[in-house]
Design an enzyme around this catalytic site. Structure first.
Site, PDB file in Angstrom:
ATOM      1  N   HIS A  40       0.847  -1.180   0.000  1.00 48.61           N
ATOM      2  CA  HIS A  40       0.000   0.000   0.000  1.00 48.61           C
ATOM      3  C   HIS A  40       0.889   1.239   0.000  1.00 48.61           C
ATOM      4  CE1 HIS A  40      -3.736   2.176   1.156  1.00 48.61           C
ATOM      5  NE2 HIS A  40      -2.947   2.922   1.918  1.00 48.61           N
ATOM      6  N   MET A 144     -11.374   4.470   6.024  1.00 48.59           N
ATOM      7  CA  MET A 144     -10.310   5.054   6.849  1.00 48.59           C
ATOM      8  C   MET A 144     -10.687   4.882   8.313  1.00 48.59           C
ATOM      9  SD  MET A 144      -7.760   6.247   5.046  1.00 48.59           S
ATOM     10  CE  MET A 144      -6.936   6.617   6.596  1.00 48.59           C
TER      11      MET A 144
END
Ligand code: DX5
Ligand code: ZN
Length: 226
Positions: A40, A144
């Site tokens: 990521h 998130m």
């Protein structure tokens, strides 16, 4: 009653933001050998988030160190200006924030037509209603679980329920998209995140800032191997 863990493959995505930039080759290859499924990469512009990280050159550096898929998370204003750059750098899945995309369908379509998988990300305070129309077009939804901008923050507990609600939205519509969770992910909360419905666990600090990268990644894996 405790939710029964779902049988879906859990992908572990170490977040390069927390790696040692002076010896990326070591950190990337160690994480790959320890069983990372993808990497990521957090792109921060100092405008959408109060921090600046790195750009396409870093994505390309990691691209040359591994053949695993690369998840590029754009925390930037005007993502449309840079889609092609991140494709050229070697991105597999490109994730944009719904908060900055005025024409989200156009952006998602463009990402796909460039040959990448489109993902959409939501800040902690962004309601799931924004997903209603776009869900059929995305490869992943990134929840998130901290306010974006920095690694090493504390996991926001309410994210667990949010993941559960994304899972319900996807399942009730028969949509196969992934659910990624990003921020404060560690061995201790990994099982609960997977039980809630996440299948891509993004972890920076808990993997790359651990004394032993291999053991840290294995500890997360052990807790999600039901
Ligand atoms: C935060 C980033 C995350 C970050 C996660 O804005 O999107 O990907 O790297 O870091 P940890 O795992 O340290 O919370
Ligand atoms: Zn991220």
């Amino acid at each position: 009653m405790k939710t029964k863990p779902r049988k879906r493959h859990v992908h572990i995505a170490p977040s390069v933001l927390a790696a040692n930039f002076a010896d990326l080759k070591h950190d990337i290859t160690t994480a790959e050998k320890a069983g990372a499924d993808l990497f990521h990469l957090d792109i921060m512009d100092g405008h959408f988030v109060p921090n600046i990280s790195f750009g396409p050159a870093m994505v390309n550096t990691v691209r040359r160190l591994t053949s695993l898929p690369l998840d590029t998370h754009l925390m930037i204003e005007n993502p449309d200006m840079y889609l092609e750059d991140f494709k050229k750098a070697g991105t597999t899945r490109l994730i944009v924030h719904v908060e900055v995309c005025r024409h989200l369908h156009r952006t998602v379509s463009e990402i796909r037509s460039l040959g990448m998988l489109p993902g959409v990300s939501l800040n902690p305070a962004t309601p799931l209603s924004v997903l209603e129309e776009i869900l059929p077009y995305v490869d992943s939804v990134l929840v998130m679980s901290v306010n974006p901008g920095f690694g090493g923050q504390k996991f926001i507990a309410a994210s667990l329920d949010k993941i559960l609600r994304v899972r319900t939205m996807l399942d009730s519509r028969g949509i196969e998209a992934h659910i990624e969770v990003d921020g404060g992910v560690e061995a201790d909360n990994a099982a609960a995140l997977v039980e809630a419905g996440a299948d891509i666990l993004i972890a920076g600090t808990s993997i790359f800032r651990a004394a032993d990268i291999r053991r840290a990644l294995s500890a997360i894996r052990a807790n999600v191997s039901f």
